[in-house]
Write a protein that holds these residues in place. Structure first.
Motif, PDB file in Angstrom:
ATOM      1  N   LEU A 118       3.718   7.387   0.368  1.00  0.00           N
ATOM      2  CA  LEU A 118       2.586   6.720   1.008  1.00  0.00           C
ATOM      3  C   LEU A 118       1.675   6.120  -0.044  1.00  0.00           C
ATOM      4  O   LEU A 118       1.453   6.714  -1.098  1.00  0.00           O
ATOM      5  CB  LEU A 118       1.803   7.719   1.861  1.00  0.00           C
ATOM      6  N   ARG A 119       1.098   4.960   0.265  1.00  0.00           N
ATOM      7  CA  ARG A 119       0.323   4.240  -0.746  1.00  0.00           C
ATOM      8  C   ARG A 119      -1.132   4.026  -0.360  1.00  0.00           C
ATOM      9  O   ARG A 119      -1.894   3.448  -1.129  1.00  0.00           O
ATOM     10  CB  ARG A 119       0.985   2.881  -1.027  1.00  0.00           C
ATOM     11  N   VAL A 128       0.714   5.259   9.285  1.00  0.00           N
ATOM     12  CA  VAL A 128       1.756   5.896   8.474  1.00  0.00           C
ATOM     13  C   VAL A 128       1.378   5.838   7.008  1.00  0.00           C
ATOM     14  O   VAL A 128       1.372   6.856   6.294  1.00  0.00           O
ATOM     15  CB  VAL A 128       3.126   5.219   8.715  1.00  0.00           C
ATOM     16  N   GLU A 129       1.046   4.661   6.508  1.00  0.00           N
ATOM     17  CA  GLU A 129       0.733   4.493   5.090  1.00  0.00           C
ATOM     18  C   GLU A 129      -0.510   5.264   4.677  1.00  0.00           C
ATOM     19  O   GLU A 129      -0.628   5.694   3.522  1.00  0.00           O
ATOM     20  CB  GLU A 129       0.544   3.014   4.756  1.00  0.00           C
ATOM     21  N   GLN A 130      -1.430   5.444   5.590  1.00  0.00           N
ATOM     22  CA  GLN A 130      -2.646   6.194   5.290  1.00  0.00           C
ATOM     23  C   GLN A 130      -2.451   7.705   5.397  1.00  0.00           C
ATOM     24  O   GLN A 130      -3.372   8.471   5.083  1.00  0.00           O
ATOM     25  CB  GLN A 130      -3.769   5.754   6.235  1.00  0.00           C
ATOM     26  N   GLY A 131      -1.269   8.126   5.843  1.00  0.00           N
ATOM     27  CA  GLY A 131      -1.034   9.554   6.042  1.00  0.00           C
ATOM     28  C   GLY A 131      -1.765  10.104   7.241  1.00  0.00           C
ATOM     29  O   GLY A 131      -2.009  11.314   7.332  1.00  0.00           O
ATOM     30  N   SER A 159       4.002  14.423   7.822  1.00  0.00           N
ATOM     31  CA  SER A 159       4.768  13.730   8.867  1.00  0.00           C
ATOM     32  C   SER A 159       4.847  12.239   8.586  1.00  0.00           C
ATOM     33  O   SER A 159       5.901  11.613   8.752  1.00  0.00           O
ATOM     34  CB  SER A 159       4.126  13.970  10.234  1.00  0.00           C
ATOM     35  N   SER A 160       3.729  11.651   8.152  1.00  0.00           N
ATOM     36  CA  SER A 160       3.720  10.224   7.835  1.00  0.00           C
ATOM     37  C   SER A 160       4.719   9.906   6.730  1.00  0.00           C
ATOM     38  O   SER A 160       5.454   8.913   6.802  1.00  0.00           O
ATOM     39  CB  SER A 160       2.316   9.788   7.410  1.00  0.00           C
ATOM     40  N   LEU A 220      12.225   7.926   6.580  1.00  0.00           N
ATOM     41  CA  LEU A 220      13.268   7.688   7.575  1.00  0.00           C
ATOM     42  C   LEU A 220      13.402   6.210   7.927  1.00  0.00           C
ATOM     43  O   LEU A 220      14.461   5.770   8.386  1.00  0.00           O
ATOM     44  CB  LEU A 220      12.981   8.507   8.837  1.00  0.00           C
ATOM     45  N   LEU A 221      12.336   5.437   7.723  1.00  0.00           N
ATOM     46  CA  LEU A 221      12.378   3.999   7.983  1.00  0.00           C
ATOM     47  C   LEU A 221      12.880   3.192   6.785  1.00  0.00           C
ATOM     48  O   LEU A 221      13.109   1.985   6.913  1.00  0.00           O
ATOM     49  CB  LEU A 221      10.985   3.489   8.385  1.00  0.00           C
ATOM     50  N   TYR A 222      13.052   3.829   5.636  1.00  0.00           N
ATOM     51  CA  TYR A 222      13.522   3.112   4.452  1.00  0.00           C
ATOM     52  C   TYR A 222      14.955   2.642   4.705  1.00  0.00           C
ATOM     53  O   TYR A 222      15.832   3.427   5.043  1.00  0.00           O
ATOM     54  CB  TYR A 222      13.463   4.039   3.247  1.00  0.00           C
ATOM     55  N   VAL A 223      15.199   1.354   4.542  1.00  0.00           N
ATOM     56  CA  VAL A 223      16.489   0.779   4.915  1.00  0.00           C
ATOM     57  C   VAL A 223      17.545   1.149   3.878  1.00  0.00           C
ATOM     58  O   VAL A 223      17.539   0.643   2.757  1.00  0.00           O
ATOM     59  CB  VAL A 223      16.405  -0.756   5.054  1.00  0.00           C
TER      60      VAL A 223
END
Length: 419
Positions: A63-64, A300-303, A310-311, A317-320
């Motif tokens: 997360l960034r 998601v990115e903010q956690g 979970s984020s 899981l979304l990483y292609v």
């Protein structure tokens, strides 16, 4: 680019290729297809090889925006005009958002018909992921290790909830190094985490049906989860339909609002399989908007989607790391890390009038993506959400083309913000 930045990029790329995600994820997740893909990249298993952007180490898939709590900024008029100029077709056939995060303290947001609502197809599986992770967090609020243990150690056996689907998934046996790609059949056994991966990576509706079943069971049985298979069959056979629908709403609707999202703009209201829909009646329509999908990605990115753990898992899981399709298949994104989900629905007025992804009555194509480009240095960092209905055109190619044009725009130096 300066010599120092070029050197840093080269070192980062070398590190990514040496310990590349998914190459280092099998041991920590138990997701067997990752080991097969690792060996495929080494030429030891016959399968697709991943582009450079899919080769980040697991530790770099993170997360960034943790610690930032701002919501979507107001659309910037100038940036919006730039994005609108990239559209190829009737403007009323697109809903989209683009959030530029190259400077996270000064984000730029472009939006066109952001509140346009339609069925977003398999993109709705991100709502299923949210529901499962929320149920696990409620069960073990202060113990992420216990949540991961349930994901990894719970063996799910496909039953009628998995039927039916045409999407194939990878069955890889690390012991024999044998890879088989086929549809999920009743009796297939895998960990709950593998079913979540199958739901999001090759977008298996069968896997989604099983994950939805499991999310409802976590919500129903709590600390007694997982119940034995005979009890699962008894529960769904003997529980009145109205009670199953109420459990469905608690499982899949409540997490949307609990996480600050708008249920009127984003919800998954039915199973992804015909048998699932018959066993558990869904409470209405499924839909999404570009704006609310963007808010999901931002949280998601903010956690802030359930919690930071979970984020992070949802982003991973979304990483292609499957074959890139539609928006993510743009050649311009080959070197980018792409976190992606898509979904389509199309309808023809009569047989032979149109074809796959070329509907002349409906031609829904929907995509969400977080893009970090190039993956090694991440100079471009942005999110895209697309909710389109471009009739009679190949919507998969349309999204691919948009991916190319948006990446070209984002690679340009930003213009001053509009006053």
């Amino acid at each position: 680019m300066t010599l120092a930045r070029l050197a840093a990029a080269a070192l980062a790329t070398a590190a990514a290729l040496a310990h590349a995600y998914p190459l280092d994820a099998y041991e920590s997740t138990g997701i067997r297809r990752l080991e097969g893909l690792r060996l495929a990249n080494e030429g030891k298993v016959r399968d697709v090889k991943q582009p450079p952007g899919a080769m980040l180490p697991l530790a770099d898939v993170d997360l960034r925006l943790v610690g930032k709590t701002w919501d979507l900024p107001a659309p910037d008029p100038q940036f919006t005009r730039q994005v609108q100029a990239l559209l190829d077709g009737g403007m009323d056939q697109y809903g989209l958002g683009v959030l530029d995060l190259a400077d996270p303290d000064h984000p730029r947001y472009a939006e066109h018909r952001g509140d346009h609502k339609q069925n977003v197809g398999s993109v709705g599986k991100i709502a299923v992921a949210l529901a499962l992770f929320q149920a696990l967090a409620d069960l073990h609020p202060n113990d992420t290790a216990a949540r991961m243990k349930l994901l990894q150690s719970t063996t799910v056996t496909a039953d009628g909830f998995s039927q039916w689907d045409h999407h194939t998934v990878r069955f890889y046996d690390p012991a024999t190094k044998k890879l088989v790609r086929r549809t999920i059949q009743p009796g297939d056994r895998a960990s709950l985490l593998e079913y979540v991966d199958w739901m999001l990576s090759p977008s298996s509706n069968s896997a989604a049906g099983m994950v939805m079943r499991e999310a409802m069971l976590v919500r129903q049985y709590g600390t007694a989860y997982p119940p034995p298979e005979p009890e699962i069959k008894r529960f769904f056979a003997e529980t009145p339909k109205k009670d199953l629908t109420a459990l469905f709403e608690r499982t899949f609707f409540e997490p949307i609002t609990r996480n600050g999202l708008d249920l009127d703009q984003l919800r998954q209201a039915s199973f992804f399989t015909a048998t699932g829909k018959r066993l558990v009646p869904g409470p209405g329509e499924s839909y999404g908007t570009a704006r609310e999908l963007m808010r999901y990605l931002l949280r998601v990115e903010q956690g802030r989607l359930v919690d930071e753990w979970s984020s992070r898992e949802i982003k991973r899981l979304l990483y292609v790391t499957e074959r890139r399709i539609r928006y993510a298949s743009s050649p311009a994104l080959a070197n980018a890390a792409v976190y992606f989900k898509s979904g389509s629905l199309w309808k023809c007025s009569r047989p032979g009038a149109c074809g796959e992804y070329r509907g002349d009555v409906e031609n829904y194509m929907n995509s969400i993506a977080i893009v970090e480009a190039p993956a090694a240095t991440r100079e471009q960092y942005y999110m895209v959400t697309l909710v389109t209905n471009v009739l009679r055109k190949n919507s998969a190619a349309e999204h691919q083309g948009l991916g190319t044009r948006i990446q070209k725009l984002m690679a340009q130096p930003p213009r001053p913000l509009a006053k």
